[in-house]
Design a protein around this motif. Sequence first.
Motif, PDB file in Angstrom:
ATOM      1  N   ILE A  63      21.527  23.533  -4.788  1.00  0.00           N
ATOM      2  CA  ILE A  63      20.490  24.097  -5.660  1.00  0.00           C
ATOM      3  C   ILE A  63      19.135  23.477  -5.375  1.00  0.00           C
ATOM      4  O   ILE A  63      18.125  24.180  -5.246  1.00  0.00           O
ATOM      5  N   THR A  64      19.081  22.145  -5.247  1.00  0.00           N
ATOM      6  CA  THR A  64      17.786  21.506  -5.020  1.00  0.00           C
ATOM      7  C   THR A  64      17.241  21.827  -3.641  1.00  0.00           C
ATOM      8  O   THR A  64      16.029  21.912  -3.469  1.00  0.00           O
ATOM      9  N   ALA A  65      18.118  22.005  -2.649  1.00  0.00           N
ATOM     10  CA  ALA A  65      17.636  22.376  -1.315  1.00  0.00           C
ATOM     11  C   ALA A  65      16.998  23.757  -1.341  1.00  0.00           C
ATOM     12  O   ALA A  65      16.057  24.022  -0.596  1.00  0.00           O
ATOM     13  N   ALA A  66      17.499  24.629  -2.205  1.00  0.00           N
ATOM     14  CA  ALA A  66      16.926  25.974  -2.304  1.00  0.00           C
ATOM     15  C   ALA A  66      15.602  25.962  -3.055  1.00  0.00           C
ATOM     16  O   ALA A  66      14.695  26.724  -2.748  1.00  0.00           O
ATOM     17  N   LYS A  67      15.483  25.068  -4.050  1.00  0.00           N
ATOM     18  CA  LYS A  67      14.289  25.089  -4.907  1.00  0.00           C
ATOM     19  C   LYS A  67      13.226  24.075  -4.514  1.00  0.00           C
ATOM     20  O   LYS A  67      12.067  24.229  -4.889  1.00  0.00           O
ATOM     21  N   GLN A  68      13.610  23.027  -3.787  1.00  0.00           N
ATOM     22  CA  GLN A  68      12.658  21.986  -3.393  1.00  0.00           C
ATOM     23  C   GLN A  68      12.715  21.822  -1.871  1.00  0.00           C
ATOM     24  O   GLN A  68      13.672  21.249  -1.349  1.00  0.00           O
ATOM     25  N   PRO A  69      11.724  22.295  -1.165  1.00  0.00           N
ATOM     26  CA  PRO A  69      11.750  22.221   0.304  1.00  0.00           C
ATOM     27  C   PRO A  69      11.932  20.799   0.842  1.00  0.00           C
ATOM     28  O   PRO A  69      12.489  20.624   1.925  1.00  0.00           O
ATOM     29  N   THR A  70      11.517  19.789   0.088  1.00  0.00           N
ATOM     30  CA  THR A  70      11.668  18.417   0.574  1.00  0.00           C
ATOM     31  C   THR A  70      13.128  17.965   0.579  1.00  0.00           C
ATOM     32  O   THR A  70      13.465  16.986   1.242  1.00  0.00           O
ATOM     33  N   ARG A  71      13.999  18.662  -0.146  1.00  0.00           N
ATOM     34  CA  ARG A  71      15.418  18.301  -0.195  1.00  0.00           C
ATOM     35  C   ARG A  71      16.243  18.987   0.892  1.00  0.00           C
ATOM     36  O   ARG A  71      17.397  18.636   1.114  1.00  0.00           O
ATOM     37  N   TRP A  72      15.665  19.969   1.572  1.00  0.00           N
ATOM     38  CA  TRP A  72      16.393  20.699   2.608  1.00  0.00           C
ATOM     39  C   TRP A  72      16.891  19.773   3.725  1.00  0.00           C
ATOM     40  O   TRP A  72      18.054  19.865   4.124  1.00  0.00           O
ATOM     41  N   PRO A  73      16.075  18.848   4.245  1.00  0.00           N
ATOM     42  CA  PRO A  73      16.592  17.936   5.285  1.00  0.00           C
ATOM     43  C   PRO A  73      17.776  17.083   4.798  1.00  0.00           C
ATOM     44  O   PRO A  73      18.666  16.747   5.589  1.00  0.00           O
ATOM     45  N   ASP A  74      17.795  16.755   3.511  1.00  0.00           N
ATOM     46  CA  ASP A  74      18.921  15.981   2.974  1.00  0.00           C
ATOM     47  C   ASP A  74      20.216  16.794   3.042  1.00  0.00           C
ATOM     48  O   ASP A  74      21.275  16.250   3.366  1.00  0.00           O
ATOM     49  N   LEU A  75      20.128  18.084   2.718  1.00  0.00           N
ATOM     50  CA  LEU A  75      21.313  18.933   2.776  1.00  0.00           C
ATOM     51  C   LEU A  75      21.779  19.088   4.222  1.00  0.00           C
ATOM     52  O   LEU A  75      22.978  19.031   4.500  1.00  0.00           O
ATOM     53  N   ILE A  76      20.845  19.249   5.145  1.00  0.00           N
ATOM     54  CA  ILE A  76      21.212  19.349   6.559  1.00  0.00           C
ATOM     55  C   ILE A  76      21.922  18.069   7.003  1.00  0.00           C
ATOM     56  O   ILE A  76      22.939  18.119   7.700  1.00  0.00           O
ATOM     57  N   ALA A  77      21.406  16.930   6.573  1.00  0.00           N
ATOM     58  CA  ALA A  77      22.028  15.651   6.935  1.00  0.00           C
ATOM     59  C   ALA A  77      23.446  15.540   6.368  1.00  0.00           C
ATOM     60  O   ALA A  77      24.351  15.042   7.049  1.00  0.00           O
ATOM     61  N   GLU A  78      23.645  16.015   5.146  1.00  0.00           N
ATOM     62  CA  GLU A  78      24.985  15.980   4.541  1.00  0.00           C
ATOM     63  C   GLU A  78      25.953  16.872   5.309  1.00  0.00           C
ATOM     64  O   GLU A  78      27.105  16.504   5.554  1.00  0.00           O
ATOM     65  N   ILE A  79      25.492  18.057   5.682  1.00  0.00           N
ATOM     66  CA  ILE A  79      26.351  18.975   6.438  1.00  0.00           C
ATOM     67  C   ILE A  79      26.671  18.383   7.806  1.00  0.00           C
ATOM     68  O   ILE A  79      27.817  18.446   8.272  1.00  0.00           O
ATOM     69  N   GLU A  80      25.673  17.779   8.455  1.00  0.00           N
ATOM     70  CA  GLU A  80      25.921  17.148   9.759  1.00  0.00           C
ATOM     71  C   GLU A  80      26.903  15.983   9.624  1.00  0.00           C
ATOM     72  O   GLU A  80      27.735  15.758  10.507  1.00  0.00           O
ATOM     73  N   ARG A  81      26.826  15.247   8.525  1.00  0.00           N
ATOM     74  CA  ARG A  81      27.758  14.143   8.305  1.00  0.00           C
ATOM     75  C   ARG A  81      29.183  14.676   8.166  1.00  0.00           C
ATOM     76  O   ARG A  81      30.124  14.117   8.726  1.00  0.00           O
ATOM     77  N   LEU A  82      29.340  15.775   7.432  1.00  0.00           N
ATOM     78  CA  LEU A  82      30.657  16.399   7.318  1.00  0.00           C
ATOM     79  C   LEU A  82      31.158  16.879   8.676  1.00  0.00           C
ATOM     80  O   LEU A  82      32.335  16.723   9.007  1.00  0.00           O
ATOM     81  N   GLU A  83      30.264  17.474   9.457  1.00  0.00           N
ATOM     82  CA  GLU A  83      30.656  17.977  10.768  1.00  0.00           C
ATOM     83  C   GLU A  83      31.080  16.826  11.692  1.00  0.00           C
ATOM     84  O   GLU A  83      32.053  16.956  12.430  1.00  0.00           O
ATOM     85  N   ARG A  84      30.342  15.716  11.640  1.00  0.00           N
ATOM     86  CA  ARG A  84      30.715  14.559  12.462  1.00  0.00           C
ATOM     87  C   ARG A  84      32.080  14.018  12.060  1.00  0.00           C
ATOM     88  O   ARG A  84      32.907  13.691  12.913  1.00  0.00           O
ATOM     89  N   SER A  85      32.326  13.934  10.763  1.00  0.00           N
ATOM     90  CA  SER A  85      33.610  13.391  10.303  1.00  0.00           C
ATOM     91  C   SER A  85      34.766  14.318  10.644  1.00  0.00           C
ATOM     92  O   SER A  85      35.904  13.868  10.780  1.00  0.00           O
ATOM     93  N   ALA A  86      34.495  15.617  10.801  1.00  0.00           N
ATOM     94  CA  ALA A  86      35.547  16.576  11.148  1.00  0.00           C
ATOM     95  C   ALA A  86      35.589  16.875  12.640  1.00  0.00           C
ATOM     96  O   ALA A  86      36.372  17.708  13.085  1.00  0.00           O
ATOM     97  N   ASP A  87      34.743  16.204  13.419  1.00  0.00           N
ATOM     98  CA  ASP A  87      34.650  16.446  14.870  1.00  0.00           C
ATOM     99  C   ASP A  87      34.315  17.901  15.185  1.00  0.00           C
ATOM    100  O   ASP A  87      34.914  18.517  16.061  1.00  0.00           O
TER     101      ASP A  87
END
Length: 122
Positions: A63-87
């Motif tokens: 929700i915050t990534a959609a409403k606050q552009p400054t939070r978008w990089p945080d969401l990308i980082a979280e998704i990348e962290r999940l992707e790294r942990s799942a190879d």
Amino acid sequence: MIVLLLILAIVATISLIVSSFGAINDVTPTEMESRGRWGVVSWQWQRTRRLDAHERRWQTALITAAKQPTRWPDLIAEIERLERSADVASDPAPPSTHDAAWVDARLTALEQHLDTLTGDNT
């Protein structure tokens, strides 16, 4: 006196068992049909249980990534962290602004990868 203590212990045990069944009903596993594995990918208004802490964190991130552009990089980082942990290979060029379709595609790819690992093809 011993009989009274035994009766009290039995009543206390029964009340604990009944309350534990109520707690178990409140903490059901994620409903795959209604909300998806990540808890908030497909939001439904008809809820059967409250979000747990992990699901609330994802809901807040989305929700915050959609409403606050400054939070978008945080969401990308979280998704990348999940992707790294799942190879799973990360997207080398994620969008610079909020893109719900991109988030959905990345999480769907993660789910499909995890399903192939666990053999769950539902």
